[in-house]
Design a protein around this motif. Structure first.
Motif, mmCIF file in Angstrom:
data_model
loop_
_atom_site.group_PDB
_atom_site.id
_atom_site.type_symbol
_atom_site.label_atom_id
_atom_site.label_comp_id
_atom_site.label_asym_id
_atom_site.label_seq_id
_atom_site.Cartn_x
_atom_site.Cartn_y
_atom_site.Cartn_z
ATOM 1 N N ILE A 80 -34.240 50.131 4.143
ATOM 2 C CA ILE A 80 -34.118 48.776 4.681
ATOM 3 C C ILE A 80 -34.055 48.830 6.202
ATOM 4 C CG2 ILE A 80 -32.690 46.699 4.687
ATOM 5 C CD1 ILE A 80 -31.766 47.435 1.894
ATOM 6 N N TRP A 81 -33.214 49.725 6.719
ATOM 7 C CA TRP A 81 -33.154 49.957 8.161
ATOM 8 C C TRP A 81 -33.782 51.317 8.436
ATOM 9 C CZ3 TRP A 81 -28.959 47.853 5.518
ATOM 10 C CH2 TRP A 81 -28.604 46.554 5.886
ATOM 11 N N ARG A 82 -35.005 51.310 8.903
ATOM 12 C CA ARG A 82 -35.721 52.545 9.209
ATOM 13 C C ARG A 82 -35.249 53.104 10.543
ATOM 14 N NH1 ARG A 82 -40.229 53.662 6.295
ATOM 15 N NH2 ARG A 82 -39.839 55.697 7.179
ATOM 16 N N ARG A 83 -34.994 54.396 10.562
ATOM 17 C CA ARG A 83 -34.563 55.060 11.788
ATOM 18 C C ARG A 83 -35.539 56.174 12.129
ATOM 19 N NH1 ARG A 83 -28.538 56.981 10.995
ATOM 20 N NH2 ARG A 83 -29.471 57.779 9.067
ATOM 21 N N ASN A 84 -35.930 56.222 13.378
ATOM 22 C CA ASN A 84 -36.783 57.278 13.887
ATOM 23 C C ASN A 84 -36.063 57.919 15.070
ATOM 24 O OD1 ASN A 84 -39.660 56.949 12.497
ATOM 25 N ND2 ASN A 84 -38.835 54.907 12.901
ATOM 26 N N ARG A 85 -35.618 59.130 14.875
ATOM 27 C CA ARG A 85 -34.857 59.830 15.907
ATOM 28 C C ARG A 85 -35.673 60.968 16.485
ATOM 29 N NH1 ARG A 85 -29.625 61.049 12.419
ATOM 30 N NH2 ARG A 85 -31.207 60.936 10.792
ATOM 31 N N ALA A 86 -35.638 61.087 17.801
ATOM 32 C CA ALA A 86 -36.291 62.183 18.505
ATOM 33 C C ALA A 86 -35.211 62.961 19.252
ATOM 34 C CB ALA A 86 -37.348 61.665 19.473
ATOM 35 N N ILE A 87 -35.007 64.209 18.888
ATOM 36 C CA ILE A 87 -33.970 65.044 19.477
ATOM 37 C C ILE A 87 -34.625 66.024 20.439
ATOM 38 C CG2 ILE A 87 -32.125 66.688 19.005
ATOM 39 C CD1 ILE A 87 -31.913 65.487 16.222
ATOM 40 N N PRO A 88 -34.447 65.860 21.756
ATOM 41 C CA PRO A 88 -35.019 66.817 22.715
ATOM 42 C C PRO A 88 -34.399 68.194 22.516
ATOM 43 C CG PRO A 88 -34.307 64.792 23.801
ATOM 44 C CD PRO A 88 -33.733 64.763 22.423
ATOM 45 N N LEU A 89 -35.237 69.191 22.340
ATOM 46 C CA LEU A 89 -34.714 70.518 22.050
ATOM 47 C C LEU A 89 -34.099 71.176 23.273
ATOM 48 C CD1 LEU A 89 -37.456 71.868 19.624
ATOM 49 C CD2 LEU A 89 -35.247 70.845 19.097
ATOM 50 N N ASP A 90 -34.385 70.674 24.481
ATOM 51 C CA ASP A 90 -33.726 71.255 25.647
ATOM 52 C C ASP A 90 -32.249 70.874 25.712
ATOM 53 O OD1 ASP A 90 -34.096 68.609 26.176
ATOM 54 O OD2 ASP A 90 -35.105 68.886 28.107
ATOM 55 N N ARG A 91 -31.819 69.892 24.882
ATOM 56 C CA ARG A 91 -30.408 69.515 24.802
ATOM 57 C C ARG A 91 -29.719 70.182 23.612
ATOM 58 N NH1 ARG A 91 -29.664 64.431 23.418
ATOM 59 N NH2 ARG A 91 -27.575 64.339 24.330
ATOM 60 N N LEU A 92 -30.462 70.960 22.861
ATOM 61 C CA LEU A 92 -29.907 71.601 21.671
ATOM 62 C C LEU A 92 -29.012 72.766 22.068
ATOM 63 C CD1 LEU A 92 -30.033 71.572 18.537
ATOM 64 C CD2 LEU A 92 -31.873 73.238 18.727
ATOM 65 N N GLN A 93 -27.804 72.796 21.520
ATOM 66 C CA GLN A 93 -26.856 73.853 21.840
ATOM 67 C C GLN A 93 -26.592 74.786 20.658
ATOM 68 O OE1 GLN A 93 -25.443 74.559 24.785
ATOM 69 N NE2 GLN A 93 -26.536 72.910 25.785
ATOM 70 N N ALA A 94 -26.643 74.272 19.458
ATOM 71 C CA ALA A 94 -26.320 75.103 18.300
ATOM 72 C C ALA A 94 -26.980 74.534 17.066
ATOM 73 C CB ALA A 94 -24.809 75.186 18.086
ATOM 74 N N VAL A 95 -27.377 75.428 16.174
ATOM 75 C CA VAL A 95 -27.881 75.047 14.857
ATOM 76 C C VAL A 95 -27.132 75.902 13.845
ATOM 77 C CG1 VAL A 95 -29.878 74.756 13.374
ATOM 78 C CG2 VAL A 95 -30.143 74.542 15.848
ATOM 79 N N GLU A 96 -26.345 75.255 13.008
ATOM 80 C CA GLU A 96 -25.513 75.978 12.043
ATOM 81 C C GLU A 96 -26.082 75.819 10.641
ATOM 82 O OE1 GLU A 96 -20.792 76.419 10.921
ATOM 83 O OE2 GLU A 96 -21.553 74.499 11.639
ATOM 84 N N LEU A 97 -26.112 76.915 9.921
ATOM 85 C CA LEU A 97 -26.599 76.931 8.544
ATOM 86 C C LEU A 97 -25.391 76.942 7.613
ATOM 87 C CD1 LEU A 97 -29.567 79.002 7.197
ATOM 88 C CD2 LEU A 97 -27.438 78.935 5.913
ATOM 89 N N ARG A 98 -25.288 75.911 6.772
ATOM 90 C CA ARG A 98 -24.178 75.798 5.836
ATOM 91 C C ARG A 98 -24.688 75.775 4.403
ATOM 92 N NH1 ARG A 98 -19.498 71.694 8.065
ATOM 93 N NH2 ARG A 98 -19.305 72.549 10.173
ATOM 94 N N ARG A 99 -23.882 76.335 3.500
ATOM 95 C CA ARG A 99 -24.240 76.362 2.085
ATOM 96 C C ARG A 99 -23.033 75.972 1.244
ATOM 97 N NH1 ARG A 99 -27.071 81.370 -0.178
ATOM 98 N NH2 ARG A 99 -27.846 79.742 -1.575
ATOM 99 N N PRO A 100 -22.869 74.671 0.938
ATOM 100 C CA PRO A 100 -21.800 74.266 0.012
ATOM 101 C C PRO A 100 -22.015 74.897 -1.356
ATOM 102 C CG PRO A 100 -22.704 72.383 1.207
ATOM 103 C CD PRO A 100 -23.614 73.535 1.479
ATOM 104 N N LEU A 101 -21.012 74.710 -2.229
ATOM 105 C CA LEU A 101 -21.036 75.379 -3.528
ATOM 106 C C LEU A 101 -22.282 75.025 -4.331
ATOM 107 C CD1 LEU A 101 -19.666 77.151 -5.617
ATOM 108 C CD2 LEU A 101 -18.397 75.143 -6.408
ATOM 109 N N LEU A 102 -22.611 73.733 -4.440
ATOM 110 C CA LEU A 102 -23.800 73.344 -5.195
ATOM 111 C C LEU A 102 -25.068 73.882 -4.560
ATOM 112 C CD1 LEU A 102 -22.968 69.643 -6.163
ATOM 113 C CD2 LEU A 102 -22.856 71.682 -7.606
#
Length: 461
Positions: A80-102
């Motif tokens: 209903i509310w469409r969102r288009n996000r653009a994340i500049p990668l020069d502002r990226l500081q961390a990318v964390e990989l998580r794995r919950p139980l499922l």
């Protein structure tokens, strides 16, 4: 650069997201709802809610996609509310990989992105296969300029998503982790709570189902933080990856894998809890640029450097993360004696000091804390005086970082406070290197301003 096609998340994502939402709803219904409507109607309500949540998640999955365009990660979602996000990668500081139980049971993983100045985690991608998540993380970090380059890097392990070649640094024993959480106020006071509840039961003679369920829930709430700490820090490991970054992995029910470039470390905090001192234990944390605001009490925040360990281990880690910093050689001086009017009990535990590499501050009487801030990570310097401090001729100096926490020299003599602020400003500028030269001087005959004159005690009116 040519735009790559939009990619979807894994087809099992709606089921995993729906299961998480259903669990939250069931917990919110509480024991009282079960006792009022009965097990049959309660199960019917949960089934209807589950079907609705899964359908809603499926529709959301069909309208969610991501792709990399140039140096941007673009994510589209919403019906209903469409969102288009653009994340500049020069502002990226961390990318964390998580794995919950499922996610562990289905072989999937979730990526969480942290950007500079973000108020929360940006655009969590849940879920991808472990191989896809690990490859995307390395790609995003490489495009963000946080890694030397993808060429020559060891291939990622297809099962864990970790680099195949790493230098192990530390592994915390699970037995020490469990014992450390038993030596917390919540765990130590639990027997008193159990004795009180048992006494009440004996005096009243009988309990209702709701009373028993409420008591068990309350006890579980008391133990929630220690148990959560054990589950989150289980099998804690530190290593160096081939690019020299710090690889942090931990977790039992939800496993986490985080890559920390050392140039993002803003400060190190060392804490000696009261009940740990008999065993000589402490714990260490990292403040990392990109995480929004101080979240020391937030167990969901990945800021661990050493969940529990002895001083020798902490000393080696501090030297490895901040080369040249020796925990055993950090000297601090206390505030003047007249500061006792403001700190009648904790004055002896307060202190601050400057070394060649870092700004050091300590505080805490029952729980001792030491904060180490490299000069190159200082973002601002403040001198603060409250009304009582002005009467006593004292002031407090703050050295702020992008990680959210500050090095603090509390209740120093006013002249010393302004001297500390001047030294922090000079050393921070020197640690960052010379300022870039301008192409032309707009006023060649004008003398250079004395920018350090700001850090002088203002003249009294």
């Amino acid at each position: 650069m040519a735009d790559e096609p939009r990619r979807r998340l894994h087809p099992l994502s709606p089921l995993l997201n729906g299961a998480r939402s259903i669990a939250v709803i069931v917990v919110a219904l509480s024991w009282q709802t079960l006792s009022e409507v009965g097990p049959g109607r309660f199960a019917l309500v949960v089934t209807v809610i589950a079907i609705g949540v899964v359908i809603f998640s499926l529709v959301g999955w069909l309208n969610t996609g991501y792709h990399v365009v140039g140096r941007e990660l673009r994510i589209q979602d919403g019906l209903i509310w469409r969102r288009n996000r653009a994340i500049p990668l020069d502002r990226l500081q961390a990318v964390e990989l998580r794995r919950p139980l499922l996610a562990q049971l289905t072989g999937l993983a979730e990526l969480r992105l942290e950007v500079v100045g973000g108020g929360k985690t940006e655009a969590p991608l849940a879920y991808l296969t472990v191989r896809e998540a690990a490859a995307l993380r390395e790609r995003l970090l490489a495009l963000a300029g946080r890694t030397p380059g993808a060429t020559g890097r060891a291939a990622a392990d297809p099962v864990t998503g970790t680099p195949a070649i790493e230098r192990p640094m530390l592994r915390v024993g699970n037995q020490d982790l469990v014992v450390s959480q038993l030596l917390t106020p919540q765990a130590l006071l639990l027997p008193l709570g159990v004795a009180f509840v048992t006494t009440q039961f004996v005096l009243e003679g009988s309990w209702t189902f709701i009373g028993i369920a409420s008591t068990v829930t309350a006890m579980a709430g008391v133990l929630l933080q220690p148990v959560r700490r054990v589950l989150q820090d289980w099998d804690f490991r530190l290593a160096r990856d081939p690019d020299g970054r710090l690889a942090v992995r931990h977790g039992l029910v939800e496993t986490r894998s985080q890559i920390v470039p050392l140039n993002r470390v803003q400060s190190i905090g060392v804490t000696w809890p009261l009940f740990w001192r008999a065993k000589g234990w402490l714990h260490m944390r990292l403040d990392i640029a990109g995480y929004a605001g101080p979240q020391a009490g937030n167990d969901k925040h990945s800021d661990r450097l050493l969940p529990v360990g002895v001083f020798a281990t902490a000393r080696a880690l501090a030297w490895d993360v901040l080369p040249g910093v020796d925990l055993a050689a950090l000297v601090t001086t206390p505030p003047p004696a007249r500061a006792r009017w403001l700190n009648p009990i904790a004055l002896t535990s307060m202190g601050a000091g400057l070394t060649d590499e870092v700004f050091v501050s300590r505080a805490g009487l029952l729980t001792r804390e030491l904060t180490i801030v490299p000069y190159a990570r200082l973002q601002s310097v403040r001198v603060i005086q409250g009304p009582l401090q002005r009467l006593l001729g004292l002031a407090t100096v703050y050295g702020d970082t992008a990680g959210g926490r500050s090095g603090v020299a509390r209740d120093r003599d006013v002249a010393e406070a302004w001297w500390l602020a001047e030294q922090l400003s000079l050393r921070a500028r020197h640690a960052r290197g010379p300022a870039p030269q301008t192409t032309a001087d707009p006023a060649p005959d004008r003398p250079a301003p004395e920018d350090d004159s700001y850090w002088q005690r203002p003249a009294r009116p």
